[in-house]
Scaffold this motif. Structure first.
Motif, short mmCIF file in Angstrom:
data_model
loop_
_atom_site.label_atom_id
_atom_site.label_comp_id
_atom_site.label_asym_id
_atom_site.label_seq_id
_atom_site.Cartn_x
_atom_site.Cartn_y
_atom_site.Cartn_z
N THR A 115 4.36 19.16 8.53
CA THR A 115 4.29 20.33 9.41
C THR A 115 3.09 20.27 10.33
OG1 THR A 115 5.40 21.70 7.74
CG2 THR A 115 4.13 22.86 9.44
N LEU A 116 1.96 19.80 9.80
CA LEU A 116 0.72 19.72 10.57
C LEU A 116 0.74 18.54 11.56
CD1 LEU A 116 -1.76 20.36 7.65
CD2 LEU A 116 -1.38 21.92 9.57
N GLY A 117 1.61 17.57 11.30
CA GLY A 117 1.62 16.38 12.13
C GLY A 117 0.47 15.44 11.82
N TRP A 118 -0.04 15.50 10.59
CA TRP A 118 -1.17 14.66 10.19
C TRP A 118 -0.62 13.30 9.72
CZ3 TRP A 118 -5.00 18.26 7.07
CH2 TRP A 118 -5.47 19.27 7.94
N GLN A 119 -0.23 12.46 10.66
CA GLN A 119 0.40 11.19 10.33
C GLN A 119 -0.53 10.25 9.56
OE1 GLN A 119 3.60 10.78 10.77
NE2 GLN A 119 3.75 12.77 11.78
N ASN A 120 -1.79 10.21 9.95
CA ASN A 120 -2.73 9.32 9.28
C ASN A 120 -2.95 9.74 7.83
OD1 ASN A 120 -3.37 7.68 11.62
ND2 ASN A 120 -4.36 9.51 12.44
N ALA A 121 -3.05 11.03 7.59
CA ALA A 121 -3.21 11.53 6.22
C ALA A 121 -1.98 11.19 5.39
CB ALA A 121 -3.45 13.03 6.23
N ARG A 122 -0.78 11.25 6.02
CA ARG A 122 0.44 10.91 5.29
C ARG A 122 0.45 9.45 4.86
NH1 ARG A 122 5.69 12.39 8.39
NH2 ARG A 122 6.56 11.73 6.38
N LEU A 123 -0.12 8.57 5.69
CA LEU A 123 -0.16 7.15 5.35
C LEU A 123 -1.06 6.86 4.15
CD1 LEU A 123 -0.42 5.59 8.94
CD2 LEU A 123 1.57 5.54 7.43
N LEU A 124 -2.01 7.76 3.88
CA LEU A 124 -3.02 7.51 2.85
C LEU A 124 -2.75 8.28 1.56
CD1 LEU A 124 -6.18 7.71 5.13
CD2 LEU A 124 -5.11 5.64 4.24
N THR A 125 -1.60 8.94 1.44
CA THR A 125 -1.39 9.81 0.28
C THR A 125 -1.46 9.09 -1.06
OG1 THR A 125 1.01 9.56 0.52
CG2 THR A 125 -0.01 11.48 1.57
N THR A 126 -1.08 7.81 -1.09
CA THR A 126 -1.07 7.11 -2.37
C THR A 126 -2.46 6.69 -2.83
OG1 THR A 126 -0.67 4.99 -1.24
CG2 THR A 126 1.27 6.23 -2.01
N ILE A 127 -3.43 6.70 -1.93
CA ILE A 127 -4.78 6.24 -2.31
C ILE A 127 -5.87 7.27 -2.04
CG2 ILE A 127 -4.24 3.79 -2.02
CD1 ILE A 127 -5.62 3.92 0.71
N SER A 128 -5.54 8.36 -1.35
CA SER A 128 -6.57 9.32 -0.94
C SER A 128 -6.97 10.26 -2.07
CB SER A 128 -6.07 10.15 0.24
OG SER A 128 -6.94 11.23 0.49
N PRO A 129 -8.27 10.27 -2.46
CA PRO A 129 -8.72 11.24 -3.45
C PRO A 129 -8.58 12.68 -2.97
CG PRO A 129 -10.32 9.46 -3.21
CD PRO A 129 -9.33 9.33 -2.09
N ALA A 130 -8.71 12.89 -1.65
CA ALA A 130 -8.58 14.25 -1.11
C ALA A 130 -7.15 14.75 -1.30
CB ALA A 130 -8.97 14.27 0.36
N TYR A 131 -6.18 13.89 -1.04
CA TYR A 131 -4.77 14.27 -1.26
C TYR A 131 -4.54 14.56 -2.74
CZ TYR A 131 0.30 14.00 -1.48
OH TYR A 131 1.63 14.28 -1.72
N ARG A 132 -5.10 13.73 -3.60
CA ARG A 132 -4.95 13.94 -5.04
C ARG A 132 -5.55 15.28 -5.47
NH1 ARG A 132 -6.81 9.33 -6.62
NH2 ARG A 132 -8.92 9.88 -7.21
N SER A 133 -6.71 15.62 -4.90
CA SER A 133 -7.35 16.90 -5.21
C SER A 133 -6.47 18.07 -4.77
CB SER A 133 -8.71 17.01 -4.53
OG SER A 133 -9.61 16.05 -5.04
N LEU A 134 -5.85 17.93 -3.60
CA LEU A 134 -4.95 18.98 -3.11
C LEU A 134 -3.78 19.16 -4.07
CD1 LEU A 134 -3.95 20.94 -0.91
CD2 LEU A 134 -2.87 18.98 0.21
N VAL A 135 -3.18 18.06 -4.49
CA VAL A 135 -2.04 18.14 -5.41
C VAL A 135 -2.45 18.78 -6.73
CG1 VAL A 135 -0.48 16.73 -6.83
CG2 VAL A 135 -0.77 16.22 -4.39
N VAL A 136 -3.60 18.41 -7.27
CA VAL A 136 -4.07 18.98 -8.53
C VAL A 136 -4.27 20.49 -8.39
CG1 VAL A 136 -6.06 19.06 -10.10
CG2 VAL A 136 -5.11 16.85 -9.40
N ALA A 137 -4.87 20.93 -7.28
CA ALA A 137 -5.13 22.36 -7.09
C ALA A 137 -3.82 23.13 -6.92
CB ALA A 137 -6.02 22.56 -5.86
N VAL A 138 -2.91 22.61 -6.10
CA VAL A 138 -1.63 23.29 -5.89
C VAL A 138 -0.84 23.36 -7.19
CG1 VAL A 138 0.61 23.13 -4.70
CG2 VAL A 138 -1.52 22.74 -3.43
N ALA A 139 -0.85 22.26 -7.95
CA ALA A 139 -0.13 22.24 -9.22
C ALA A 139 -0.71 23.27 -10.19
CB ALA A 139 -0.19 20.84 -9.83
N ALA A 140 -2.03 23.39 -10.22
CA ALA A 140 -2.66 24.36 -11.12
C ALA A 140 -2.28 25.79 -10.73
CB ALA A 140 -4.18 24.19 -11.08
N LEU A 141 -2.24 26.07 -9.43
CA LEU A 141 -1.84 27.39 -8.97
C LEU A 141 -0.39 27.69 -9.34
CD1 LEU A 141 -3.54 27.44 -5.45
CD2 LEU A 141 -4.02 29.03 -7.32
#
Length: 214
Positions: A115-141
């Motif tokens: 939705t944001l159009g963050w193509q570079n962030a999408r390419l890094l989802t498998t290795i990005s600690p920031a993406y992992r932190s987002l997933v952990v927080a959303v999952a906890a909520l």
């Protein structure tokens, strides 16, 4: 400057400076003779960075050494160099891939990036600690029954993008590439807590405006 002056200007004891030198956290000074070395402003700046990471950020010495190795690796491009330095900092553990809330959080995070159009962030989802932190927080909520919804997440993400623009604008004011990377690392350790504090203050202010002090 000699070791004593470096100690006086930095507020770090000579014994601690010698320890940092032995551990490779501080580059050697220019050897004057067999027992004396001289240090410059670069050593002072690096020493302050090391102290901030260890004392304020509570980063282990081994991790500080790894981060600084990326900071000093001028064979890497700026984006990779900066990412490697930041990713070496302590991060959340890998979430349980079999957890239904984690799977749902992955879908939500991926939808957010599209939705944001963050193509570079999408390419890094498998290795990005920031993406992992987002997933952990959303999952906890989600596990606790709180669904913030994509609209709210998009609004927060756009605010954070504005903050990122300010971050990198400030980083680019630094004179050298090493200083720019050091500034970004310091930002992760010191500026993020400052932004969190500003967020809390803003919440307090808005709460008082809406509900008063009763």
């Amino acid at each position: 400057m000699r070791l004593a002056e470096l100690s006086e200007r930095s507020g770090v004891s000579t014994a601690t400076i010698k320890y940092y030198l032995r551990e490779g956290l501080l580059p050697p000074g220019r050897q004057v003779n067999a027992t004396t070395a001289e240090y410059d402003e670069g050593h002072l700046r690096r020493l302050r960075l090391v102290r901030a990471m260890i004392q304020v950020g509570r980063v282990p010495v081994a991790t500080v050494r790894e981060v600084l190795g990326h900071v000093d690796d001028d064979s890497l491009g700026r984006t990779i160099r900066l990412g490697a330095a930041l990713w070496a900092l302590p991060q959340v553990p890998e979430p349980d891939a079999d957890d239904e809330h984690v799977r749902a959080a992955h879908r939500e995070a991926e939808s957010l990036l599209r939705t944001l159009g963050w193509q570079n962030a999408r390419l890094l989802t498998t290795i990005s600690p920031a993406y992992r932190s987002l997933v952990v927080a959303v999952a906890a909520l989600r596990r606790l029954g709180y669904d913030w919804g994509p609209e709210l997440l998009v609004s927060y993400a756009r605010l954070m993008h504005q903050a990122a623009v300010l971050d990198l604008d400030f980083v680019e004011t630094r004179a050298s590439e090493a200083e720019r990377i050091e500034t970004a690392v310091l930002g992760a350790i010191l500026v993020e807590p400052m932004l969190q504090a500003l967020h809390r203050l803003a919440q307090e202010e808005e709460s008082a405006r809406r509900y008063g002090f009763e």
